[in-house]
Design a protein around this motif. Structure first.
Motif, PDB file in Angstrom:
ATOM      1  N   HIS A  46       0.793  -1.149   0.068  1.00  0.00           N
ATOM      2  CA  HIS A  46       0.072  -0.049   0.183  1.00  0.00           C
ATOM      3  C   HIS A  46       0.794   1.281   0.058  1.00  0.00           C
ATOM      4  O   HIS A  46       0.351   2.134  -0.349  1.00  0.00           O
ATOM      5  CB  HIS A  46      -1.102  -0.032   1.062  1.00  0.00           C
ATOM      6  CG  HIS A  46      -0.485   0.264   2.421  1.00  0.00           C
ATOM      7  ND1 HIS A  46      -0.138   1.298   3.123  1.00  0.00           N
ATOM      8  CD2 HIS A  46      -0.314  -0.995   3.560  1.00  0.00           C
ATOM      9  CE1 HIS A  46       0.055   1.024   4.191  1.00  0.00           C
ATOM     10  NE2 HIS A  46      -0.013  -0.182   4.635  1.00  0.00           N
ATOM     11  N   TYR A  47       2.162   1.221   0.330  1.00  0.00           N
ATOM     12  CA  TYR A  47       3.015   2.264   0.453  1.00  0.00           C
ATOM     13  C   TYR A  47       3.175   2.744  -1.085  1.00  0.00           C
ATOM     14  O   TYR A  47       2.826   4.072  -1.553  1.00  0.00           O
ATOM     15  CB  TYR A  47       4.253   2.152   1.139  1.00  0.00           C
ATOM     16  CG  TYR A  47       4.459   2.015   2.659  1.00  0.00           C
ATOM     17  CD1 TYR A  47       5.530   2.461   3.373  1.00  0.00           C
ATOM     18  CD2 TYR A  47       3.286   1.427   3.281  1.00  0.00           C
ATOM     19  CE1 TYR A  47       5.726   2.328   4.556  1.00  0.00           C
ATOM     20  CE2 TYR A  47       3.500   1.510   4.648  1.00  0.00           C
ATOM     21  CZ  TYR A  47       4.740   1.725   5.208  1.00  0.00           C
ATOM     22  OH  TYR A  47       4.982   1.583   6.757  1.00  0.00           O
ATOM     23  N   ARG A 167      -4.386  -8.985  18.608  1.00  0.00           N
ATOM     24  CA  ARG A 167      -4.473  -7.836  18.017  1.00  0.00           C
ATOM     25  C   ARG A 167      -6.176  -7.409  18.373  1.00  0.00           C
ATOM     26  O   ARG A 167      -6.894  -8.177  17.724  1.00  0.00           O
ATOM     27  CB  ARG A 167      -4.283  -7.494  16.495  1.00  0.00           C
ATOM     28  CG  ARG A 167      -4.435  -6.076  15.801  1.00  0.00           C
ATOM     29  CD  ARG A 167      -3.634  -5.057  16.227  1.00  0.00           C
ATOM     30  NE  ARG A 167      -3.756  -4.055  15.400  1.00  0.00           N
ATOM     31  CZ  ARG A 167      -2.869  -3.327  14.869  1.00  0.00           C
ATOM     32  NH1 ARG A 167      -1.465  -3.602  14.732  1.00  0.00           N
ATOM     33  NH2 ARG A 167      -3.331  -2.190  14.110  1.00  0.00           N
ATOM     34  N   TRP A 322       7.358   4.120  13.350  1.00  0.00           N
ATOM     35  CA  TRP A 322       6.464   3.671  12.616  1.00  0.00           C
ATOM     36  C   TRP A 322       5.809   3.997  11.324  1.00  0.00           C
ATOM     37  O   TRP A 322       5.753   5.514  11.227  1.00  0.00           O
ATOM     38  CB  TRP A 322       4.983   3.683  13.926  1.00  0.00           C
ATOM     39  CG  TRP A 322       3.773   3.061  13.402  1.00  0.00           C
ATOM     40  CD1 TRP A 322       3.697   1.826  12.471  1.00  0.00           C
ATOM     41  CD2 TRP A 322       2.526   3.272  13.964  1.00  0.00           C
ATOM     42  NE1 TRP A 322       2.228   1.570  12.737  1.00  0.00           N
ATOM     43  CE2 TRP A 322       1.581   2.226  13.204  1.00  0.00           C
ATOM     44  CE3 TRP A 322       2.052   4.351  15.020  1.00  0.00           C
ATOM     45  CZ2 TRP A 322       0.131   2.325  13.693  1.00  0.00           C
ATOM     46  CZ3 TRP A 322       0.653   4.396  15.358  1.00  0.00           C
ATOM     47  CH2 TRP A 322      -0.145   3.362  14.522  1.00  0.00           C
ATOM     48  N   ASP A 352       7.235  -3.571  10.367  1.00  0.00           N
ATOM     49  CA  ASP A 352       5.975  -3.313  10.164  1.00  0.00           C
ATOM     50  C   ASP A 352       5.680  -4.007   8.741  1.00  0.00           C
ATOM     51  O   ASP A 352       4.895  -3.772   8.079  1.00  0.00           O
ATOM     52  CB  ASP A 352       5.463  -1.928  10.016  1.00  0.00           C
ATOM     53  CG  ASP A 352       4.173  -1.683  10.632  1.00  0.00           C
ATOM     54  OD1 ASP A 352       3.873  -0.589  11.096  1.00  0.00           O
ATOM     55  OD2 ASP A 352       3.393  -2.536  10.483  1.00  0.00           O
ATOM     56  N   ARG A 354       4.635  -6.162   5.596  1.00  0.00           N
ATOM     57  CA  ARG A 354       3.390  -6.977   5.265  1.00  0.00           C
ATOM     58  C   ARG A 354       3.573  -7.868   4.367  1.00  0.00           C
ATOM     59  O   ARG A 354       2.662  -8.531   4.259  1.00  0.00           O
ATOM     60  CB  ARG A 354       2.239  -5.781   4.514  1.00  0.00           C
ATOM     61  CG  ARG A 354       1.557  -5.068   5.554  1.00  0.00           C
ATOM     62  CD  ARG A 354       0.707  -3.957   5.302  1.00  0.00           C
ATOM     63  NE  ARG A 354      -0.250  -3.335   6.092  1.00  0.00           N
ATOM     64  CZ  ARG A 354      -1.274  -3.833   6.345  1.00  0.00           C
ATOM     65  NH1 ARG A 354      -1.897  -4.954   5.893  1.00  0.00           N
ATOM     66  NH2 ARG A 354      -2.031  -3.136   7.478  1.00  0.00           N
TER      67      ARG A 354
HETATM   68  O1  FIX Z   1      -2.043  -0.505  12.711  1.00  0.00           O
HETATM   69  C1  FIX Z   1      -0.865  -1.111  11.925  1.00  0.00           C
HETATM   70  O2  FIX Z   1      -0.420  -2.187  12.492  1.00  0.00           O
HETATM   71  C2  FIX Z   1      -0.191  -0.281  10.773  1.00  0.00           C
HETATM   72  O3  FIX Z   1       1.033  -0.641  10.976  1.00  0.00           O
HETATM   73  C3  FIX Z   1      -0.917  -0.976   9.512  1.00  0.00           C
HETATM   74  O4  FIX Z   1      -2.234  -0.637   9.957  1.00  0.00           O
HETATM   75  C4  FIX Z   1      -0.459   0.048   8.472  1.00  0.00           C
HETATM   76  O5  FIX Z   1      -1.330  -0.105   7.253  1.00  0.00           O
HETATM   77  C5  FIX Z   1       1.040  -0.250   7.862  1.00  0.00           C
HETATM   78  O6  FIX Z   1       1.109  -1.265   7.266  1.00  0.00           O
HETATM   79  C6  FIX Z   1       2.049   0.410   8.385  1.00  0.00           C
HETATM   80  O7  FIX Z   1       3.081   0.219   8.012  1.00  0.00           O
END
Ligand code: FIX
Ligand code: ZN
Length: 430
Positions: A46-47, A167, A322, A352, A354
Motif C-alpha cells: 500500500h505504500y 490484536r 512507525w 511493520d 506486510r
Molecule cells: O496498525 C498497524 O499495525 C499499521 O502498521 C498498519 O495498519 C499500516 O497499514 C501499515 O502497514 C504500516 O506500515
C-alpha cells in the motif's frame, strides 16, 4: 578506540547481531494465504499504491478492479520504469531484488515471477530472515478476522520464528460491528458492553491467551484517542484488556495517531497521521503501574513527549519509528533524541513488514541509518573521557534490538535462536 574503529565496530556488531522484529503483519506458514510474499505482493504494497496515484493518471477504482499481477505491472511501469525509484518504498524493492540476485532495471516482472515460483516457502523464510539479519518476527493476529480466527481455533501449527500477538482493533475500535461475534461464541456481551460484558471480554481474552500464547496484546488508536473517557473502548481497556494482560503477565501495545481512511478510495493506502494528546499515555502508565505498555506514536510531533514520558514511567517502553516515520531522515532524528534521553532503554525499530521479503530492506536501511547515530554516541563518550570496548558496543546493540523486548515482553519471547551470526551485509543470494 579511535572514531573510525568505533564506526567499524558498530557496523560489524549491527551486521552480526540477529534482531527480533517486534511488530510485523507477517504470518507463520500454517496461517496459509494470510502470509504475503513474492514479487506481486512486494510491488502492490500500500505504500507503493499511494505513490502510484501521484505518478499515474489511473483512477483508484480502475486500479483496484485489476488482478494482482496487473496491478503489479501498472505500478512497476509507473514507479520503476517511467520514473527513477528514489522513494524509500521503491528503493526498498530494488534492494530486495538485488539481495536475491535479481535484475533491478527490467522492463517487466517476468524473471522475478519465475524466480519466486521456484521458491519453497519454508526454506525461503529462513533465507529471507538470514538476509535481513533477524531471528524471529512478531505477528499481528486478529482473533475476530473471519479467515484467521478459525485457523487458530482449529489449532494452527506453531513456528518458533513467528511470535503471536492478540490484536484488538475490532473489539476496541469497532465494538458496534463486532460484539455479536463474541456473543455467537457464547460470551454474554451486549451492544453497549454493559453489565457483565467487560468480564466476558476478559474471559474471551483469557481463552485466546491460552490458545495463542501471545507475547503482547495490541491495538492501533486514532489521533483523537483519549483515556479516560466515557466510551466502550476506555471501559474495555480498563476492565478487560489491562486485567487480562496482568493475568498473562504480558504488555499491552498502543500504536497511537492514525487518521483512518482520510481517503477511502485508496483503501489500505487511505490512512493518514494526526498529532495525539499523549496525556492519555501519562494517565494509563500512572493509573496502571502493574501493566507494561509498549508504545509507538505515529506523529513526528509526538516523539519528544513520548520520550519524556518514558523517563517518568518505567512501565513505558517506546518502540519503533512507525509507518510514515520509517524514513532515514526521521529515524535518525528520533533515534538520536531517544539515545540522548533514554540511553539504550528503548526499542529503536520494527519493520511493520506486510510482505515477507520487505524485512530485507527495512532492516538494512535501519542498520545503515543507525550505524552513524550509534557511532557518534560512542565517539562523544570517548571525547568526554571514557573509553569504549567492543563488548560495550555488542552488549548495547543486543539490548536495543533483542534484550529490551525480551525483558519487557517477558518469558514468552526468550528464544533459542542464536543472537549472532556471520556477516550478512554483502551476502548475495544467487
Ligand atoms: O496498525 C498497524 O499495525 C499499521 O502498521 C498498519 O495498519 C499500516 O497499514 C501499515 O502497514 C504500516 O506500515
Ligand atoms: Zn503495523
Amino acid at each position: 578506540m579511535k572514531a573510525a574503529e568505533v564506526r567499524a565496530a558498530v557496523e560489524d556488531e549491527l551486521k552480526t547481531t540477529q534482531f527480533v522484529d517486534v511488530h510485523t503483519h507477517l504470518f507463520m506458514p500454517s496461517l496459509g494465504a494470510l502470509g504475503l510474499w513474492g514479487i506481486d505482493e512486494l510491488i502492490t504494497y500500500h505504500y507503493l499504491e499511494a505513490e502510484l496515484f501521484r505518478s499515474s493518471p489511473i483512477a483508484p477504482e480502475e486500479y483496484f478492479a485489476l488482478s494482482k499481477a496487473q496491478k503489479a505491472d501498472v505500478i512497476w511501469r509507473a514507479l520503476f520504469v517511467e520514473n527513477a525509484p528514489v522513494s524509500e518504498a521503491t528503493r526498498g524493492v530494488v534492494a530486495v531484488l538485488n539481495a536475491l540476485g535479481l535484475p533491478t532495471d527490467s522492463a517487466d516482472l517476468n524473471e522475478a515471477r519465475e524466480f519466486f515460483r521456484a521458491r519453497k516457502l519454508d526454506s525461503h523464510i529462513d533465507e529471507v530472515f538470514q538476509l535481513a539479519g533477524i531471528s524471529e518476527v512478531v505477528m499481528t493476529n486478529d482473533p475476530l478476522d473471519p479467515e484467521e480466527g478459525p485457523l487458530w481455533e482449529k489449532g494452527a501449527a506453531r513456528d518458533a520464528r513467528f511470535h503471536p500477538v492478540l490484536r484488538l482493533d475490532r473489539i476496541l475500535n469497532k465494538w458496534a460491528e463486532h460484539w455479536r461475534i463474541l456473543a455467537s461464541k457464547g460470551y454474554a456481551v451486549d451492544e453497549n458492553a454493559s453489565g457483565r460484558s467487560a468480564a466476558q471480554v476478559r474471559r474471551f481474552l483469557a481463552d485466546w491467551v491460552e490458545r495463542m500464547q501471545p507475547v503482547y496484546m495490541a491495538v492501533s488508536l486514532p489521533d483523537t484517542f483519549q483515556y479516560p473517557e466515557e466510551s466502550i473502548r476506555a471501559r474495555l481497556i480498563r476492565e478487560a484488556v489491562l486485567p487480562a494482560c496482568r493475568d498473562a503477565n504480558i504488555p499491552m501495545s498502543l500504536m497511537i495517531g492514525v487518521r483512518y481512511q482520510v481517503n477511502p478510495a485508496l483503501r489500505l493506502a487511505g490512512d493518514a497521521v494526526g498529532k495525539a494528546d499523549l496525556r492519555s499515555v501519562e494517565r494509563l502508565c500512572r493509573d496502571f503501574p502493574d501493566n507494561r505498555f509498549l508504545i509507538s506514536v505515529l506523529s513526528r510531533e509526538n516523539q519528544h513527549e513520548l520520550v519524556v514520558y518514558a523517563r517518568k514511567f518505567r512501565n513505558l517502553m517506546p518502540f519503533g519509528c512507525w509507518w510514515f516515520l520509517n524514513n532515514p531522515s526521521i529515524v535518525e532524528e528520533i533515534t538520536r533524541e531517544r539515545l540522548e534521553m533514554l540511553g539504550t532503554t528503548f526499542i529503536p525499530q520494527h519493520s511493520d513488514a506486510r510482505v515477507l521479503e520487505q524485512v530485507i530492506y527495512k532492516w538494512r536501511n535501519t542498520r545503515r541509518t543507525l550505524a552513524p547515530v550509534l557511532a557518534n554516541a560512542y565517539s562523544l563518550l570517548i571525547e568526554d573521557g571514557r573509553s569504549v570496548t567492543r563488548d560495550d558496543i555488542r552488549r548495547d546493540i543486543v539490548r536495543l534490538f533483542r534484550g529490551n523486548f525480551e525483558q519487557f515482553a517477558g518469558a514468552g519471547v526468550k528464544s533459542s535462536a542464536s543472537v549472532r551470526t556471520g556477516s550478512t551485509a554483502d551476502r548475495t543470494y544467487s
